[in-house]
Scaffold this active site. Structure first.
Site, mmCIF file in Angstrom:
data_model
loop_
_atom_site.group_PDB
_atom_site.id
_atom_site.type_symbol
_atom_site.label_atom_id
_atom_site.label_comp_id
_atom_site.label_asym_id
_atom_site.label_seq_id
_atom_site.Cartn_x
_atom_site.Cartn_y
_atom_site.Cartn_z
ATOM 1 C CB VAL A 1 5.657 -2.566 -37.837
ATOM 2 C CG1 VAL A 1 6.311 -2.764 -39.220
ATOM 3 C CG2 VAL A 1 6.650 -1.823 -37.312
ATOM 4 C CB CYS A 2 1.254 -5.256 -38.310
ATOM 5 S SG CYS A 2 2.431 -6.623 -38.447
ATOM 6 C CG ASP A 3 -2.797 -0.110 -38.714
ATOM 7 O OD1 ASP A 3 -3.450 0.046 -38.160
ATOM 8 O OD2 ASP A 3 -1.684 1.067 -38.898
#
Length: 166
Positions: A59-61
């Site tokens: 998700v952060c990527d």
């Protein structure tokens, strides 16, 4: 204090969340070369600040890629991604990402950004997923703290607020 969930579990955030209309507080983080960076280093530019719990998650990527692909070419602006990841991990991610213009900053030393923006997750010592758009004078024109830390932010609203700034 604000409370969110992270993986369904309740988490309390430290600090006072910034609100739209106020001037953003300064903060001190470090870049991938372990040099201190402050909000003042970006004076005179509009800013999209994307906070993520850890760059090494899917998700952060995706959040980091989306904001950089959609907003980093905006004239007079800068996209900053801030996490608690060590600068070494951030540097490794940058090298592997294929994105040339990512500015990834670490709040691991002082938690200055997390505390000053009210997004440091107590007990986890990670940043809550959040997005802030600041104008050239550091006035907050958009603010979102995602209520469930594993969900995506509202990309469309954040990008609209950023792109509408001069």
């Amino acid at each position: 204090m604000v409370q969110i969930t992270f993986g369904g579990d309740p988490v309390t955030l430290s600090g006072n969340p910034v609100e739209e209309g106020q001037t953003a507080p300064d903060f001190t983080v470090v870049n991938n070369d372990l040099e201190e960076v402050t909000l003042k280093d970006y004076d005179g530019k509009k800013k999209l600040i994307s906070a993520v719990p850890s760059i090494d998650t899917g998700v952060c990527d995706k959040q980091t890629r989306k904001f950089n692909e959609e907003a980093s070419s905006e004239e007079g602006g800068v996209v900053l991604t801030i996490s608690e990841d060590l600068p070494f991990a951030q540097k490794r991610w940058c090298a592997a990402s294929g994105l040339d213009n990512v500015i990834l900053l670490s709040d691991y030393q002082k938690h200055s950004f997390g505390k000053n923006f009210g997004v440091l997750m107590e007990g986890l010592e990670l940043l809550a997923r959040s997005v802030f758009v600041l104008d050239k004078d550091n006035k907050v024109v958009y603010s979102e703290i995602v209520s469930e830390g594993t969900d995506f932010p509202d990309f469309e609203s954040a990008l609209k607020a950023y792109k509408e700034l001069d």
